[in-house]
Design a protein around this motif. Structure first.
Motif, PDB file in Angstrom:
ATOM      1  N   SER A 153      59.508 -65.150 -22.764  1.00  0.00           N
ATOM      2  CA  SER A 153      60.911 -64.828 -22.495  1.00  0.00           C
ATOM      3  C   SER A 153      61.384 -65.447 -21.185  1.00  0.00           C
ATOM      4  O   SER A 153      62.546 -65.851 -21.064  1.00  0.00           O
ATOM      5  N   ALA A 212      72.127 -72.117 -28.198  1.00  0.00           N
ATOM      6  CA  ALA A 212      72.162 -70.705 -27.790  1.00  0.00           C
ATOM      7  C   ALA A 212      73.599 -70.251 -27.554  1.00  0.00           C
ATOM      8  O   ALA A 212      73.968 -69.124 -27.884  1.00  0.00           O
ATOM      9  N   GLU A 213      74.420 -71.126 -26.989  1.00  0.00           N
ATOM     10  CA  GLU A 213      75.801 -70.768 -26.666  1.00  0.00           C
ATOM     11  C   GLU A 213      76.729 -70.824 -27.884  1.00  0.00           C
ATOM     12  O   GLU A 213      77.615 -69.973 -28.034  1.00  0.00           O
ATOM     13  N   GLN A 221      61.287 -59.454 -25.755  1.00  0.00           N
ATOM     14  CA  GLN A 221      62.243 -60.529 -25.970  1.00  0.00           C
ATOM     15  C   GLN A 221      63.623 -60.215 -25.407  1.00  0.00           C
ATOM     16  O   GLN A 221      64.436 -61.124 -25.201  1.00  0.00           O
ATOM     17  N   THR A 222      63.900 -58.955 -25.120  1.00  0.00           N
ATOM     18  CA  THR A 222      65.206 -58.613 -24.542  1.00  0.00           C
ATOM     19  C   THR A 222      65.403 -59.266 -23.176  1.00  0.00           C
ATOM     20  O   THR A 222      66.540 -59.532 -22.772  1.00  0.00           O
ATOM     21  N   SER A 267      64.713 -68.952 -27.054  1.00  0.00           N
ATOM     22  CA  SER A 267      64.586 -67.610 -27.613  1.00  0.00           C
ATOM     23  C   SER A 267      65.937 -67.099 -28.091  1.00  0.00           C
ATOM     24  O   SER A 267      66.043 -66.467 -29.155  1.00  0.00           O
ATOM     25  N   LYS A 268      66.989 -67.362 -27.322  1.00  0.00           N
ATOM     26  CA  LYS A 268      68.333 -66.947 -27.736  1.00  0.00           C
ATOM     27  C   LYS A 268      68.753 -67.679 -29.009  1.00  0.00           C
ATOM     28  O   LYS A 268      69.389 -67.093 -29.895  1.00  0.00           O
ATOM     29  N   THR A 269      68.408 -68.953 -29.099  1.00  0.00           N
ATOM     30  CA  THR A 269      68.712 -69.713 -30.308  1.00  0.00           C
ATOM     31  C   THR A 269      68.007 -69.095 -31.508  1.00  0.00           C
ATOM     32  O   THR A 269      68.603 -68.914 -32.579  1.00  0.00           O
ATOM     33  N   ALA A 272      66.932 -65.989 -31.765  1.00  0.00           N
ATOM     34  CA  ALA A 272      67.519 -64.669 -32.016  1.00  0.00           C
ATOM     35  C   ALA A 272      68.832 -64.799 -32.793  1.00  0.00           C
ATOM     36  O   ALA A 272      69.086 -64.050 -33.748  1.00  0.00           O
ATOM     37  N   ASN A 273      69.674 -65.758 -32.398  1.00  0.00           N
ATOM     38  CA  ASN A 273      70.930 -65.982 -33.114  1.00  0.00           C
ATOM     39  C   ASN A 273      70.677 -66.389 -34.559  1.00  0.00           C
ATOM     40  O   ASN A 273      71.396 -65.957 -35.474  1.00  0.00           O
ATOM     41  N   ASN A 312      69.360 -61.481 -21.130  1.00  0.00           N
ATOM     42  CA  ASN A 312      69.136 -61.769 -19.715  1.00  0.00           C
ATOM     43  C   ASN A 312      70.385 -61.529 -18.878  1.00  0.00           C
ATOM     44  O   ASN A 312      70.306 -60.970 -17.779  1.00  0.00           O
ATOM     45  N   ASP A 357      66.818 -62.646 -24.437  1.00  0.00           N
ATOM     46  CA  ASP A 357      68.015 -62.603 -25.266  1.00  0.00           C
ATOM     47  C   ASP A 357      69.174 -61.866 -24.605  1.00  0.00           C
ATOM     48  O   ASP A 357      70.341 -62.160 -24.881  1.00  0.00           O
TER      49      ASP A 357
END
Length: 203
Positions: free
Chosen positions: A94, A21-22, A160-161, A101-103, A105-106, A166, A164
Motif C-alpha cells: 500500500s 487511478a484518477e 489496502q485502505t 492499488s487505487k487503479t 480498487a477502481n 490515503n 486506496d
C-alpha cells in the motif's frame, strides 16, 4: 532488458497508474499518458502497443506483489509469524504501490470489466488458499474459531485502505503524506489486533 528501456517503461507505468487511478480506464487516453510522461505517442506504443497492455502492466505492478504477499502464510509453520509477515507486507504494498492499488480498487468496484482473466483467476486461487489455511489453523487449535472468510476480508480492507483512502487518512492525520513511521505504527497495531483478537497461538 536494458536499463534505459526499464527506466522508460517504469516512467510510463507510473504516469499511467496516476491517470488510471484518477480517471479510470475509460477516462484515460494513451495520448494523455504520453503527454504526461513527456514522450511522443509512438514511443509509448513502442513499449505498450495497446491501451489494454499498458493497463495490464499497471495492474500487474500491484497484483504481482499482492499475490506474493501470501508467501509467508504458505511457507511459515507458525501462524503468528505468518500473519505478522503478511500484514507487514500488505502495508508495504500500500505504501509503495498506492496509485496502482487505487487503479485496481477502481477496477474491482466497477465489476472488474477489464481485469485479465488470468489475474482474476490467480487472485481467486490465492483467496481460497488463505481461507483454507485459516481453517487449518482453527482445526489445529492454533486460532479461535473465527470466520476465515471475514478475517481475510478484514485483512484486505485494513491494509489496502492506506493506499486506496490515503487522502482521507492524511486529512485526519493532518499531514500531506504518510511516512514510514505511520506504516510501522499501523503494522504494529494491526498485528496486535489480529493476533489477540483471533487468539492466535504460537506453534
Amino acid at each position: 532488458m536494458s536499463r534505459i528501456r526499464k527506466k522508460n517503461q517504469d516512467n510510463i507505468i507510473a504516469v499511467a497508474s496516476r491517470l488510471f487511478a484518477e480517471k479510470g480506464y475509460a477516462g484515460t487516453s494513451t495520448a494523455e499518458i504520453a503527454q504526461e510522461a513527456d514522450i511522443p505517442k509512438p514511443n509509448l506504443y513502442y513499449y505498450f502497443n495497446t491501451k489494454d497492455k499498458l493497463y495490464r502492466a499497471v495492474l500487474e505492478s500491484v497484483t504481482k506483489p499482492l499475490l506474493e504477499a501470501s508467501n509467508p502464510i504458505a511457507e511459515l509453520d507458525d501462524p503468528r509469524e505468518a500473519l505478522t509477515q503478511y500484514i507487514k507486507t500488505k502495508l508495504i504494498i500500500s505504501r509503495d504501490h498506492a496509485l496502482a492499488s487505487k487503479t485496481f480498487a477502481n477496477e474491482v468496484m466497477t465489476g472488474a470489466p477489464h481485469l485479465p482473466e488470468d489475474i482474476a483467476g490467480a487472485l481467486l486461487e490465492q483467496s481460497r488458499f488463505i481461507v483454507s489455511k485459516f481453517k487449518d489453523w482453527i482445526d489445529k487449535g492454533l486460532m479461535a474459531p473465527v470466520s476465515p472468510d471475514h478475517l481475510m476480508y478484514m485483512l484486505w480492507a485494513s491494509t489496502q485502505t492506506y493506499a486506496d483512502f490515503n487522502w482521507q487518512i492524511c486529512q485526519v492525520a493532518g499531514k500531506d503524506m504518510l511516512d514510514e513511521q505511520d506504516f510501522d505504527e499501523a503494522a504494529a497495531f494491526l498485528v496486535s489486533l489480529v493476533l489477540k483478537g483471533c487468539d492466535v497461538k504460537p506453534l
